[in-house]
Design a protein around this motif. Structure first.
Motif, mmCIF file in Angstrom:
data_model
loop_
_atom_site.group_PDB
_atom_site.id
_atom_site.type_symbol
_atom_site.label_atom_id
_atom_site.label_comp_id
_atom_site.label_asym_id
_atom_site.label_seq_id
_atom_site.Cartn_x
_atom_site.Cartn_y
_atom_site.Cartn_z
ATOM 1 N N ASN A 291 0.826 -1.210 0.000
ATOM 2 C CA ASN A 291 0.000 0.000 0.000
ATOM 3 C C ASN A 291 0.857 1.254 0.000
ATOM 4 N N GLU A 292 0.203 2.354 -0.313
ATOM 5 C CA GLU A 292 0.914 3.603 -0.486
ATOM 6 C C GLU A 292 1.764 3.960 0.734
ATOM 7 N N HIS A 293 2.987 4.386 0.480
ATOM 8 C CA HIS A 293 3.920 4.887 1.484
ATOM 9 C C HIS A 293 4.406 3.825 2.469
ATOM 10 N N GLU A 294 4.082 2.558 2.215
ATOM 11 C CA GLU A 294 4.556 1.498 3.106
ATOM 12 C C GLU A 294 5.970 1.069 2.717
ATOM 13 N N ILE A 295 6.636 0.434 3.686
ATOM 14 C CA ILE A 295 7.831 -0.331 3.357
ATOM 15 C C ILE A 295 7.486 -1.781 3.660
ATOM 16 N N VAL A 296 7.446 -2.587 2.616
ATOM 17 C CA VAL A 296 7.060 -3.980 2.772
ATOM 18 C C VAL A 296 8.256 -4.850 2.396
ATOM 19 N N ALA A 297 8.507 -5.867 3.212
ATOM 20 C CA ALA A 297 9.639 -6.748 2.919
ATOM 21 C C ALA A 297 9.148 -8.111 2.481
ATOM 22 N N LEU A 298 9.917 -8.717 1.563
ATOM 23 C CA LEU A 298 9.667 -10.086 1.140
ATOM 24 C C LEU A 298 10.900 -10.864 1.568
ATOM 25 N N THR B 234 6.736 4.293 -2.312
ATOM 26 C CA THR B 234 6.348 3.070 -1.641
ATOM 27 C C THR B 234 7.490 2.106 -1.903
ATOM 28 N N ILE B 235 7.893 1.364 -0.866
ATOM 29 C CA ILE B 235 9.056 0.495 -1.055
ATOM 30 C C ILE B 235 8.709 -0.964 -0.782
ATOM 31 N N PHE B 236 9.133 -1.804 -1.710
ATOM 32 C CA PHE B 236 8.927 -3.238 -1.603
ATOM 33 C C PHE B 236 10.313 -3.847 -1.755
ATOM 34 N N MET B 237 10.778 -4.532 -0.697
ATOM 35 C CA MET B 237 12.160 -4.997 -0.790
ATOM 36 C C MET B 237 12.369 -6.426 -0.347
ATOM 37 N N GLN C 110 13.525 -3.720 11.614
ATOM 38 C CA GLN C 110 13.506 -2.302 11.989
ATOM 39 C C GLN C 110 12.634 -1.464 11.079
ATOM 40 N N ILE C 111 12.717 -1.780 9.808
ATOM 41 C CA ILE C 111 12.234 -0.835 8.814
ATOM 42 C C ILE C 111 10.850 -1.175 8.262
ATOM 43 N N SER C 112 10.482 -2.473 8.291
ATOM 44 C CA SER C 112 9.295 -2.882 7.538
ATOM 45 C C SER C 112 8.010 -2.554 8.267
ATOM 46 N N ASP C 113 7.017 -2.121 7.521
ATOM 47 C CA ASP C 113 5.671 -2.006 8.072
ATOM 48 C C ASP C 113 5.038 -3.385 8.133
ATOM 49 N N ARG C 114 5.261 -4.137 7.039
ATOM 50 C CA ARG C 114 4.733 -5.500 7.002
ATOM 51 C C ARG C 114 5.746 -6.395 6.296
ATOM 52 N N ILE C 115 5.625 -7.692 6.575
ATOM 53 C CA ILE C 115 6.578 -8.657 6.011
ATOM 54 C C ILE C 115 5.808 -9.836 5.410
ATOM 55 N N TYR C 116 6.263 -10.284 4.261
ATOM 56 C CA TYR C 116 5.757 -11.526 3.676
ATOM 57 C C TYR C 116 6.892 -12.533 3.671
#
Ligand SMILES: Nc1ncnc2c1ncn2[C@@H]1O[C@H](COP(=O)(O)OP(=O)(O)OP(=O)(O)O)[C@@H](O)[C@H]1O
Ligand SMILES: [Mg+2]
Lengths: 372, 284
Positions: free
Chosen positions: B31-38, B230-233, B243-249
């Motif tokens: 989602n917008e402005h999130e940092i999501v990690a995979l 928005t960051i997906f990493m 530390q950084i992620s809003d949510r993690i998959y």
């Protein structure tokens, strides 16, 4: 400080240009006396155009085509067909006559050259659509095949009324002076250099460096590969047209694969990715070829004719040279660098040091020998 | 979180190479402005999932939407109909295939796990190339220099970006001659130069020491805020991720095995097992 060296270098370039023009004027003053030198220089200038256009594709876009002879043939035949004076055509097409559609069309030379380039470009576009969309690696094979097909078409009897089949075309109007050849060649090369240094040239280089990264920068691979191939073929076609005017008479044998190899050798020897290298290579290879010409003549030593020395042996020498360059001197004369005055002066300054070093290192073992 | 505007939606993405199902029915949202990690062990299919977003691969089955628009969609066809071995039963989907360059133009930029700079070009040219796709020019105007205003604008924007990224003093260096850490920074700068709204980072901290990793953490937050991203990493460094992620998959053998906020993931037995199971193979 930077500006001073810059304007100094501009001055050197201007000086070199004046010298070159003076030299050409000198040759032009006695065209009969210097006809041999003039013909070598004119051919070199024309090959330089084709070599730079090959470099645009190979050195700057990372695509490899071997269709130079074919695209040159197209440019050459178009220029020939449309510029041979109407009144001379009956004597040129003396076997089967000329197609009535073409019989009375005569175009001004610049228009014919442009048309030759455009026709090459159009054919390149057609080849590029299937090949560059899928497997660019096959471009070399596809264009090599295309080149031979073009030659077969030119020689085919059913096109006699257009290409005059195996009799070839003659009475093609020549260049009025060496300045025309050099001017036209310079115009083509300058246009290509401007392209290479433009935003589009950067896109080509990005594709050469890394296709996946280039795509992720928003570059459509097919579009830019096709563009580079089409532009390269345009100038190759123009170069072919110039060659027709230079030679005054052409036939399908003029455009054998060996012509492509000549250009390839120029590009590799000059340095893939260096425009000045290609220009330098064109002059070196073309004059070098004249020196190598004795390989093609039968050689008799002490009454025994040396079996290898016959027409075509020069090609063998050329292939060997190409191999040597590729194996031991892969980056060619210039590598992917361009000529600059600073580079030249640097080289001249370092030369004595280098020679000295070589001498001392070769002297070293001798000294060791004395001490023992 | 759910009331935020959706930027990226992957729906039942399955990517199969021959008989190998590298990504298996992956559904996720960014989602917008999130940092999501995979995250996930080596070979889990993370990079493959990225390649399915950017159009480098056409997914075998499933669809990807960016800002509500379907950019990739497919369903097994031809030989794949027989070979298909994904968990999801394929429904019929109208194939959509945006090429990687089209995806970039829409506003998704990325970096690569094995850095892919234009090695023989200068730092400045690496960034400048990103400006080409939106420039108003054609091959004639560019060759004849009739586009000098546009060219100047591209140069100014690139220079400004390099200055913001602290790379301006390196602008004439050849990209491949930079130290590894700076190459990674340059690759991010180059991605930013395409003016993305979604940035995909594939292991940005790979090969970095703890201090560099900490700096990177701040840097990623910084660019998210500066450029409204928005960051997906994808990342292996757990400190950074937590530390950084809003949510993690979490992906394992191509399948999603967990999702949630960092605390949930840290204590999830399935995740611990997936990582412990391969911990011998993890190289760092
Ligand atoms: N082009 C391809 N052809 C065949 N198999 C592939 C291809 N790309 C990836 N795979 C396979 O898909 C699986 C997932 O690979 P992927 O690179 O996505 O893993 P990853 O999660 O990014 O791993 P890592 O942490 O090592 O980067 C691997 O088994 C890999 O061999
Ligand atoms: Mg990976």
């Amino acid at each position: 400080m930077k500006n001073i060296t810059k304007s100094k270098n501009n001055l050197y370039s201007l000086g070199a240009l004046v010298l070159l023009l003076g030299f050409l004027a000198f040759l032009q003053s006695d065209t009969a006396g210097y006809s041999y030198q003039i013909s070598i220089l004119e051919r070199s200038a024309i090959y330089a155009v084709v070599a730079v256009s090959m470099n645009l594709l190979t050195g700057f876009t990372g695509l490899f085509s071997l269709g130079q002879a074919g695209f040159m043939a197209i440019g050459a035949y178009i220029v020939a067909i449309f510029t041979i004076p109407v009144e001379a055509r009956a004597s040129v097409y003396y076997v089967s006559g000329i197609s009535p559609v073409l019989a009375n069309i005569q175009l001004p030379i610049p228009v014919a050259l442009l048309l030759g380039g455009l026709a090459s470009a159009a054919l390149a576009a057609l080849i590029g659509i299937p090949v560059l969309r899928l497997k660019s690696d096959y471009l070399a094979i596809a264009t090599l095949g295309f080149s031979e097909i073009i030659r077969a078409f030119i020689a085919a009897p059913m096109f006699d009324t257009i290409t005059n089949g195996s009799y070839g075309l003659k009475n093609i109007p020549g260049f009025s002076s060496i300045f025309t050849v050099f001017g036209l060649a310079a115009l083509c090369i300058v246009l290509m250099v401007l392209l290479i240094h433009s935003s589009y040239g950067r896109a080509f280089k990005a594709i050469r460096e890394d296709e996946i990264a280039a795509q992720s920068m928003g570059l459509n691979l097919f579009r830019y590969k096709e563009l580079s191939f089409v532009i390269s073929s345009f100038f190759t076609g123009v170069g072919g047209g110039m060659l027709a005017m230079f030679m005054r008479s052409i036939d399908s044998k003029t455009f054998q694969v060996s012509l492509t190899y000549d250009i390839l050798l120029i590009v590799v020897l000059g340095g893939i990715g260096s425009v000045t290298g290609s220009v330098l290579g064109a002059f070196l290879v073309t004059s070098g070829r004249e020196l190598l010409r004795f390989f093609d003549d039968p050689l008799v030593i002490g009454g025994v004719s040396i079996p290898l020395f016959r027409s075509g042996f020069r090609m063998v020498i050329f292939s060997i040279l190409l191999m040597v360059v590729v194996l031991f001197y892969r980056r060619g004369i210039m590598g992917d660098k361009e000529f600059s005055w600073d580079g030249l002066f640097g080289l001249i300054r370092r030369l004595p040091d280098r020679l000295k070093k070589r001498k001392t290192s070769s002297a070293a073992p001798g000294e060791g020998g004395l001490k023992q | 979180m759910t009331d935020k505007k959706n930027i990226l939606h992957m729906d039942q993405i399955t990517m199969q190479f021959g008989g190998v199902v590298a990504v298996n029915g992956l559904t996720l949202d960014v989602n917008e402005h999130e940092i999501v990690a995979l995250i996930g062990p080596n070979g889990a299919g993370k990079t493959t999932a990225f390649n399915c977003v950017t159009g480098i691969y056409q997914p075998t089955y499933g669809s990807v939407s960016f800002q509500g628009e379907v950019i990739l969609a497919d369903t097994p066809q031809g030989k794949m109909r027989r070979l298909y071995a994904g968990d999801v039963t394929p429904a019929s989907l109208t194939p959509v295939h945006k090429t990687p360059d089209q995806v970039t133009k829409l506003g998704i930029a990325r970096t690569f796990q094995n850095i892919r700079l234009f090695g023989n070009l200068t730092v400045f040219d690496n960034v400048l190339i990103a400006k080409h796709m939106r420039a108003k020019q054609n091959v004639f105007s560019a060759t004849l220099r009739l586009n000098h205003k546009e060219e100047q604008r591209m140069r100014d924007e690139s220079m400004e970006l390099l200055q913001m990224q602290g790379l301006a003093h390196l602008k004439d260096e050849i990209a491949s001659s930079l130290p590894y850490g700076l190459q990674r920074r340059l690759e991010i700068a180059r991605a930013l130069a395409t003016n993305p709204s979604l940035l995909l980072l594939d292991e940005p901290a790979a090969g970095m020491n703890p201090q560099e990793t900490q700096e990177l953490t701040d840097f990623i937050r910084q660019i998210r805020d500066d450029y409204h991203l928005t960051i997906f990493m994808i990342e292996h460094h757990m400190d950074l991720v937590m530390q950084i992620s809003d949510r993690i998959y979490v992906l394992d053998f191509g399948k999603l095995i967990a999702q949630g906020v960092p605390d949930e993931i840290q204590n999830n037995p399935k995740v611990i097992e997936a990582y412990l199971g391969v911990s011998d193979n993890v190289d760092d």
